[in-house]
Design a protein around this motif. Sequence first.
Motif, mmCIF file in Angstrom:
data_model
loop_
_atom_site.group_PDB
_atom_site.id
_atom_site.type_symbol
_atom_site.label_atom_id
_atom_site.label_comp_id
_atom_site.label_asym_id
_atom_site.label_seq_id
_atom_site.Cartn_x
_atom_site.Cartn_y
_atom_site.Cartn_z
ATOM 1 N N SER A 16 0.836 -1.206 0.000
ATOM 2 C CA SER A 16 0.000 0.000 0.000
ATOM 3 C C SER A 16 0.868 1.252 0.000
ATOM 4 O O SER A 16 1.992 1.245 0.509
ATOM 5 N N LEU A 17 0.319 2.287 -0.566
ATOM 6 C CA LEU A 17 0.888 3.633 -0.493
ATOM 7 C C LEU A 17 -0.262 4.612 -0.358
ATOM 8 O O LEU A 17 -1.361 4.363 -0.863
ATOM 9 N N THR A 18 0.012 5.744 0.289
ATOM 10 C CA THR A 18 -0.979 6.812 0.373
ATOM 11 C C THR A 18 -0.381 8.084 -0.205
ATOM 12 O O THR A 18 0.648 8.569 0.275
ATOM 13 N N LEU A 19 -1.005 8.584 -1.237
ATOM 14 C CA LEU A 19 -0.574 9.838 -1.856
ATOM 15 C C LEU A 19 -1.370 10.995 -1.256
ATOM 16 O O LEU A 19 -2.552 10.853 -0.934
ATOM 17 N N SER A 20 -0.708 12.140 -1.143
ATOM 18 C CA SER A 20 -1.356 13.356 -0.656
ATOM 19 C C SER A 20 -1.227 14.453 -1.694
ATOM 20 O O SER A 20 -0.211 14.532 -2.394
ATOM 21 N N CYS A 21 -2.230 15.283 -1.771
ATOM 22 C CA CYS A 21 -2.238 16.429 -2.682
ATOM 23 C C CYS A 21 -2.683 17.642 -1.873
ATOM 24 O O CYS A 21 -3.836 17.703 -1.440
ATOM 25 N N VAL A 22 -1.756 18.559 -1.657
ATOM 26 C CA VAL A 22 -2.049 19.748 -0.850
ATOM 27 C C VAL A 22 -2.182 20.947 -1.768
ATOM 28 O O VAL A 22 -1.298 21.194 -2.609
ATOM 29 N N ALA A 23 -3.243 21.716 -1.578
ATOM 30 C CA ALA A 23 -3.482 22.915 -2.376
ATOM 31 C C ALA A 23 -3.106 24.154 -1.583
ATOM 32 O O ALA A 23 -3.332 24.223 -0.377
ATOM 33 N N SER A 24 -2.531 25.139 -2.283
ATOM 34 C CA SER A 24 -2.239 26.413 -1.618
ATOM 35 C C SER A 24 -3.548 27.111 -1.260
ATOM 36 O O SER A 24 -3.721 27.629 -0.161
ATOM 37 N N ILE A 25 -4.465 27.123 -2.215
ATOM 38 C CA ILE A 25 -5.813 27.623 -1.991
ATOM 39 C C ILE A 25 -6.745 26.856 -2.923
ATOM 40 O O ILE A 25 -6.299 26.240 -3.898
ATOM 41 N N TYR A 26 -8.025 26.912 -2.626
ATOM 42 C CA TYR A 26 -9.023 26.369 -3.539
ATOM 43 C C TYR A 26 -9.872 27.526 -4.042
ATOM 44 O O TYR A 26 -10.698 28.057 -3.305
ATOM 45 N N PRO A 27 -9.702 27.941 -5.293
ATOM 46 C CA PRO A 27 -10.562 28.989 -5.833
ATOM 47 C C PRO A 27 -12.028 28.572 -5.796
ATOM 48 O O PRO A 27 -12.342 27.378 -5.818
ATOM 49 N N ALA A 28 -12.901 29.536 -5.737
ATOM 50 C CA ALA A 28 -14.330 29.244 -5.632
ATOM 51 C C ALA A 28 -14.842 28.406 -6.796
ATOM 52 O O ALA A 28 -15.791 27.644 -6.653
ATOM 53 N N ARG A 29 -14.213 28.538 -7.966
ATOM 54 C CA ARG A 29 -14.700 27.811 -9.137
ATOM 55 C C ARG A 29 -14.301 26.335 -9.128
ATOM 56 O O ARG A 29 -14.738 25.570 -9.966
#
Length: 122
Positions: A16-29
Amino acid sequence: VQLVESGGGSAQAGGSLTLSCVASIYPARVNCVAWFRQAPGKEREGTASISFNGHSPFYADSVKGRFTVSRDSGQKTVYLQMDSLIPEDTGMYYCAMSPLCFSTQPPQRIYVWGQGTQVTVS
């Protein structure tokens, strides 16, 4: 807006592996985050996606029952839990922002791509 993936690496088949995806911000769209992967010599393919509107997540047939996509809204992070890995899961994994998720196919329009994280299964 930036997306940063992490968690890739090498694993043995069945692991198993777990990938992460971090956003600086999430625009409203943005209402969707998806995972795509690209194996050597192949086209990039949609693997999984999660909607911010509560719709059912999308999984490619090749990963159904093995991968799980989830979201921690407080941490602006989307995860891809990958279990029962097989060598065919080897490739570069990218996360991406989209305005709209579909439950039966990958998102069609991408605003932002991450830089990718390599997964190797042997």
